[in-house]
Design a protein around this motif. Structure first.
Motif, PDB file in Angstrom:
ATOM      1  N   SER A 151      -1.542   2.081   9.894  1.00 34.01           N
ATOM      2  CA  SER A 151      -1.402   1.441   8.590  1.00 34.01           C
ATOM      3  C   SER A 151      -0.912   2.493   7.601  1.00 34.01           C
ATOM      4  CB  SER A 151      -2.728   0.840   8.124  1.00 34.01           C
ATOM      5  OG  SER A 151      -2.550   0.092   6.936  1.00 34.01           O
ATOM      6  N   ARG A 152      -0.595   2.062   6.394  1.00 33.02           N
ATOM      7  CA  ARG A 152      -0.240   3.005   5.333  1.00 33.02           C
ATOM      8  C   ARG A 152      -0.638   2.412   3.979  1.00 33.02           C
ATOM      9  NH1 ARG A 152       6.381   2.637   4.861  1.00 33.02           N
ATOM     10  NH2 ARG A 152       6.693   1.028   6.421  1.00 33.02           N
ATOM     11  N   GLY A 153      -0.629   3.257   2.975  1.00 30.46           N
ATOM     12  CA  GLY A 153      -1.116   2.834   1.682  1.00 30.46           C
ATOM     13  C   GLY A 153      -0.279   1.758   1.018  1.00 30.46           C
ATOM     14  N   LEU A 154       1.044   1.906   1.052  1.00 28.65           N
ATOM     15  CA  LEU A 154       1.919   0.985   0.308  1.00 28.65           C
ATOM     16  C   LEU A 154       3.317   1.031   0.895  1.00 28.65           C
ATOM     17  CD1 LEU A 154       1.931  -0.865  -2.273  1.00 28.65           C
ATOM     18  CD2 LEU A 154       2.854   1.118  -3.500  1.00 28.65           C
ATOM     19  N   LEU A 155       3.972  -0.115   0.877  1.00 25.76           N
ATOM     20  CA  LEU A 155       5.371  -0.205   1.281  1.00 25.76           C
ATOM     21  C   LEU A 155       6.186  -0.615   0.066  1.00 25.76           C
ATOM     22  CD1 LEU A 155       6.827  -1.764   4.496  1.00 25.76           C
ATOM     23  CD2 LEU A 155       7.718  -2.503   2.286  1.00 25.76           C
ATOM     24  N   ILE A 156       7.249   0.126  -0.220  1.00 26.19           N
ATOM     25  CA  ILE A 156       8.190  -0.224  -1.281  1.00 26.19           C
ATOM     26  C   ILE A 156       9.390  -0.877  -0.617  1.00 26.19           C
ATOM     27  CG2 ILE A 156       9.633   0.616  -3.166  1.00 26.19           C
ATOM     28  CD1 ILE A 156       6.695   0.933  -3.752  1.00 26.19           C
ATOM     29  N   ASP A 157       9.593  -2.156  -0.877  1.00 31.17           N
ATOM     30  CA  ASP A 157      10.649  -2.931  -0.234  1.00 31.17           C
ATOM     31  C   ASP A 157      11.948  -2.742  -1.009  1.00 31.17           C
ATOM     32  OD1 ASP A 157      12.216  -4.678   1.114  1.00 31.17           O
ATOM     33  OD2 ASP A 157      11.112  -6.473   0.587  1.00 31.17           O
ATOM     34  N   GLY A 158      12.853  -2.014  -0.423  1.00 30.20           N
ATOM     35  CA  GLY A 158      14.136  -1.795  -1.075  1.00 30.20           C
ATOM     36  C   GLY A 158      14.547  -0.352  -0.971  1.00 30.20           C
ATOM     37  N   LYS A 159      15.817  -0.088  -1.225  1.00 31.76           N
ATOM     38  CA  LYS A 159      16.344   1.268  -1.126  1.00 31.76           C
ATOM     39  C   LYS A 159      16.645   1.821  -2.505  1.00 31.76           C
ATOM     40  CE  LYS A 159      18.389   1.161   3.456  1.00 31.76           C
ATOM     41  NZ  LYS A 159      19.615   1.413   4.230  1.00 31.76           N
ATOM     42  N   ARG A 160      16.588   3.130  -2.582  1.00 30.47           N
ATOM     43  CA  ARG A 160      16.900   3.807  -3.836  1.00 30.47           C
ATOM     44  C   ARG A 160      17.869   4.941  -3.511  1.00 30.47           C
ATOM     45  NH1 ARG A 160      14.836   8.112  -6.924  1.00 30.47           N
ATOM     46  NH2 ARG A 160      14.904   7.739  -9.170  1.00 30.47           N
ATOM     47  N   ASN A 161      19.064   4.877  -4.084  1.00 30.53           N
ATOM     48  CA  ASN A 161      20.093   5.881  -3.815  1.00 30.53           C
ATOM     49  C   ASN A 161      20.386   5.994  -2.322  1.00 30.53           C
ATOM     50  OD1 ASN A 161      20.164   6.481  -6.564  1.00 30.53           O
ATOM     51  ND2 ASN A 161      18.528   8.007  -6.358  1.00 30.53           N
ATOM     52  N   GLY A 162      20.312   4.858  -1.609  1.00 30.53           N
ATOM     53  CA  GLY A 162      20.640   4.848  -0.191  1.00 30.53           C
ATOM     54  C   GLY A 162      19.559   5.405   0.707  1.00 30.53           C
ATOM     55  N   GLU A 163      18.387   5.775   0.160  1.00 25.09           N
ATOM     56  CA  GLU A 163      17.323   6.333   0.969  1.00 25.09           C
ATOM     57  C   GLU A 163      16.066   5.473   0.848  1.00 25.09           C
ATOM     58  OE1 GLU A 163      16.627  10.368  -0.040  1.00 25.09           O
ATOM     59  OE2 GLU A 163      18.639  11.049   0.518  1.00 25.09           O
ATOM     60  N   GLU A 164      15.338   5.368   1.950  1.00 30.11           N
ATOM     61  CA  GLU A 164      14.103   4.604   1.937  1.00 30.11           C
ATOM     62  C   GLU A 164      13.034   5.340   1.134  1.00 30.11           C
ATOM     63  OE1 GLU A 164      12.624   1.144   2.507  1.00 30.11           O
ATOM     64  OE2 GLU A 164      14.364   1.668   3.707  1.00 30.11           O
ATOM     65  N   GLU A 165      12.263   4.600   0.355  1.00 24.93           N
ATOM     66  CA  GLU A 165      11.208   5.215  -0.450  1.00 24.93           C
ATOM     67  C   GLU A 165       9.877   5.085   0.275  1.00 24.93           C
ATOM     68  OE1 GLU A 165      11.176   4.230  -4.622  1.00 24.93           O
ATOM     69  OE2 GLU A 165       8.968   4.277  -4.669  1.00 24.93           O
ATOM     70  N   PHE A 166       9.272   6.222   0.588  1.00 24.74           N
ATOM     71  CA  PHE A 166       7.983   6.240   1.263  1.00 24.74           C
ATOM     72  C   PHE A 166       6.942   6.833   0.325  1.00 24.74           C
ATOM     73  CE2 PHE A 166      10.815   5.942   4.876  1.00 24.74           C
ATOM     74  CZ  PHE A 166      10.128   5.106   5.748  1.00 24.74           C
ATOM     75  N   PRO A 167       6.064   6.006  -0.256  1.00 25.66           N
ATOM     76  CA  PRO A 167       4.981   6.554  -1.082  1.00 25.66           C
ATOM     77  C   PRO A 167       4.138   7.539  -0.269  1.00 25.66           C
ATOM     78  CG  PRO A 167       5.146   4.177  -1.339  1.00 25.66           C
ATOM     79  CD  PRO A 167       6.028   4.545  -0.193  1.00 25.66           C
ATOM     80  N   LEU A 168       3.491   8.459  -0.981  1.00 21.74           N
ATOM     81  CA  LEU A 168       2.690   9.470  -0.289  1.00 21.74           C
ATOM     82  C   LEU A 168       1.364   9.668  -0.999  1.00 21.74           C
ATOM     83  CD1 LEU A 168       3.002  12.289  -2.177  1.00 21.74           C
ATOM     84  CD2 LEU A 168       5.293  12.145  -1.245  1.00 21.74           C
TER      85      LEU A 168
ATOM     86  N   ASP B 176       1.419   8.392  -4.837  1.00 23.80           N
ATOM     87  CA  ASP B 176       2.502   8.630  -5.782  1.00 23.80           C
ATOM     88  C   ASP B 176       3.834   8.309  -5.126  1.00 23.80           C
ATOM     89  OD1 ASP B 176       3.674   9.371  -8.148  1.00 23.80           O
ATOM     90  OD2 ASP B 176       3.516  11.527  -7.815  1.00 23.80           O
ATOM     91  N   SER B 177       4.778   7.856  -5.932  1.00 22.55           N
ATOM     92  CA  SER B 177       6.140   7.598  -5.461  1.00 22.55           C
ATOM     93  C   SER B 177       7.032   7.433  -6.684  1.00 22.55           C
ATOM     94  CB  SER B 177       6.200   6.331  -4.599  1.00 22.55           C
ATOM     95  OG  SER B 177       6.249   5.164  -5.401  1.00 22.55           O
ATOM     96  N   PRO B 178       8.344   7.430  -6.517  1.00 20.91           N
ATOM     97  CA  PRO B 178       9.230   7.231  -7.666  1.00 20.91           C
ATOM     98  C   PRO B 178       9.012   5.900  -8.371  1.00 20.91           C
ATOM     99  CG  PRO B 178      10.464   8.148  -5.823  1.00 20.91           C
ATOM    100  CD  PRO B 178       9.108   7.781  -5.300  1.00 20.91           C
ATOM    101  N   SER B 179       8.502   4.885  -7.665  1.00 23.65           N
ATOM    102  CA  SER B 179       8.382   3.543  -8.241  1.00 23.65           C
ATOM    103  C   SER B 179       6.975   3.137  -8.631  1.00 23.65           C
ATOM    104  CB  SER B 179       8.931   2.500  -7.252  1.00 23.65           C
ATOM    105  OG  SER B 179      10.299   2.727  -6.977  1.00 23.65           O
ATOM    106  N   ALA B 180       5.957   3.777  -8.063  1.00 22.80           N
ATOM    107  CA  ALA B 180       4.592   3.329  -8.315  1.00 22.80           C
ATOM    108  C   ALA B 180       3.597   4.453  -8.053  1.00 22.80           C
ATOM    109  CB  ALA B 180       4.255   2.121  -7.434  1.00 22.80           C
ATOM    110  N   THR B 181       2.399   4.297  -8.636  1.00 22.35           N
ATOM    111  CA  THR B 181       1.271   5.178  -8.349  1.00 22.35           C
ATOM    112  C   THR B 181       0.080   4.304  -7.979  1.00 22.35           C
ATOM    113  OG1 THR B 181       0.428   5.214 -10.619  1.00 22.35           O
ATOM    114  CG2 THR B 181       2.109   6.854 -10.047  1.00 22.35           C
ATOM    115  N   GLY B 182      -0.962   4.932  -7.437  1.00 17.65           N
ATOM    116  CA  GLY B 182      -2.116   4.139  -7.050  1.00 17.65           C
ATOM    117  C   GLY B 182      -3.359   4.975  -6.836  1.00 17.65           C
TER     118      GLY B 182
END
Length: 507
Positions: free
Chosen positions: A183-200, A223-229
């Protein structure tokens, strides 16, 4: 939407189960810091969401950043250095060394009452094996992740129970299980600048358990470019290892879709797949997606390793649960003496609050090796996660051999297809068994078969005495359609006898 196949590294990393571990430094955090609490962590995640994302620092020491898989695996923790070993608590913590693909260290703290201490990295915690030169200059690197140990199978031995390692990935095992699905904490559905965004996960706080504790609490800052938690994981080891997850999320920017409770697994081939020249009948960590909808319908979607990436969307409201399951539990189904796929856990997601409108989504990615996780399933809430918005979500994860809410209805056992005598058609064969079908003395079950396109004909239901269930045959005339969704279940009068078989066919 297209997710890259996860690096072989993210799967193989968890095979370090035979490595050993490290101890806590006694250095206090800065004096005057507010005592740790879940509320404090939520406030910190909110404040972070209002500032620009700062990528984590990577390990710059060449001898570590250039480690190969084998070199990294050769670095072992020293068991006697495990956190809490000297306190004789029911849980211990062991840590992973950075390097190879794990180049972004995380900070780990111990919380005991109102005291918070950082667990500081030191090379003294590790046996570097053949990497002697690496050990001489690796002070202050930080840890790549950690794992928790507990007397799961033997009261005299602390087994590995759960691992947090890489981005926001984690996975667990119950009694007698082998690591598999993640499992993982969060999935960001969509690409940003052609790269997949993987929260950490950037930081973790481990609450010191009591001597009589049967569970342990882990907090994490995502933390990620699109969200925090702000996350709280309450881990209950046992026959099934259960993890209660409480998360408060904050959007840094508008996000079209976030994936809640994302599950990641592997499906290479089953008995009916002739593409792989392999002595083993089946190779997979999971063989199907199971869903219990808000209305109580049970759906089973057999997994596939498709020729091209495909996405399946199951619209629902207040889904009661979903999971990627491993149903085949016989060694003869796999014939793998090392991987022991029959002992890989299923992972069931149980919402602990109403999730509203949304969908369970399944992503199946082509793969030609068993080291790639090519299956992803998650819940996607309806609507955009808007900048500045806050969402709180709670759910329970069950690492289990059988899902906790398995009912008495019949289940899909086998899905097959072959050439039909009807020109332009394909014949499908579905075996239903178990549950109330096993002792069913009647022979009057009716099959309800539907398709999103094409034509269904020649529906036949036969009693399957050797398997203790029923077999359904039908023909699908595709009529040149490129993608067809099919459903089938058995009923007797107005009473459903089985779960609903759901299948996507691409001629």
């Amino acid at each position: 939407m297209l997710l890259h196949i996860l690096l072989t590294a993210l799967l193989l990393a968890f095979t370090f189960a035979d490595c050993n571990a490290g101890t806590v430094s006694k250095n206090e955090e800065g004096t005057g810091q507010t005592a740790f609490s879940a509320d404090w962590l939520i406030k910190r995640a909110k404040a972070m969401s209002q500032s620009t994302f700062q990528p984590p620092d990577a390990v710059s020491f060449d001898a570590v950043s250039r480690l190969t898989y084998d070199e990294h695996r050769d670095i072992r923790f020293l068991v006697e250095k495990a956190l809490w070993r000297d306190k004789k608590l029911p849980f211990e913590v062991q840590f992973f060394h950075p390097g190879w693909v794990f180049r972004h260290p995380v900070r780990v703290y111990e919380v005991s009452g109102r005291t918070t201490r950082e667990v500081h990295f030191t090379p003294d915690y590790f046996n570097y094996g053949r990497n002697g030169r690496t050990s001489r200059s690796s002070s202050g690197l930080g840890f790549a992740g950690f794992r928790l140990h507990y007397p799961l199978n033997d009261p005299e031995y602390l087994d590995e129970v759960i691992v947090f390692l890489g981005a926001s990935y984690f996975r667990a095992v119950g009694q007698g299980q082998h690591y598999g699905i993640t499992s993982r904490g969060l999935l960001i559905d969509g690409k940003r600048n052609g790269e997949e965004e993987f929260p950490l996960f950037r930081e973790f706080w481990l609450e010191r358990p009591l001597p009589s504790a049967r569970h342990i609490i882990v907090h994490a800052l995502l933390d990620s470019p699109s969200a925090t938690g702000a996350y709280t994981f309450t881990v209950h080891p046992g026959t099934d290892t259960v993890v209660d997850v409480s998360a408060t999320l904050f959007a840094r920017k508008d996000v079209e879709k976030i994936g809640i409770a994302p599950l990641t697994s592997m499906y290479l081939f089953g008995k009916k797949d002739s593409r792989f020249d392999d002595f083993r009948p089946e190779v997979h960590d999971s063989d199907g997606l199971s869903i219990v909808t808000g209305t109580g319908e049970r759906i089973w979607r057999p997994l596939a390793n498709p020729p091209k990436t495909r996405v399946s969307v199951f619209l629902d409201e207040n889904t009661r649960g979903f999971g990627l399951l491993q149903r085949n539990r016989n060694f003869t189904d796999y014939q793998d003496l090392e991987s022991r796929y029959e002992q890989r856990p299923s992972l069931w997601v149980e919402p602990l609050q109403g999730w509203g409108k949304g969908s369970v989504r399944l992503l199946e990615i082509p793969s030609d090796v068993e080291y790639n996780d090519n299956i992803v399933a998650y819940w996607a809430s309806e609507g955009v996660f808007k900048k500045g918005e806050q969402r709180s979500i709670k759910y329970r994860l069950h690492w289990c051999l059988d899902p906790p809410d398995r009912d008495k209805g019949g289940e899909v056992a086998v899905t097959s297809s072959c050439r039909s005598d009807l020109p332009g058609a394909r014949r499908f064969v579905i075996d239903f068994h178990k549950g109330q079908l096993a002792g069913d003395a009647e022979n009057d079950a009716e099959a309800v078969v539907t398709a999103s396109a094409g034509e269904i004909s020649n529906i036949v239901v036969q009693k399957n005495l050797p398997a203790g269930g029923y077999r359904v045959f039908f023909d699908l005339l595709t009529l040149d359609h490129k993608l067809i969704e099919m459903r089938c279940f058995l009923k007797r009068g107005a009473v459903r006898l089985t779960e609903t078989w759901s299948y996507q066919w691409t001629p």
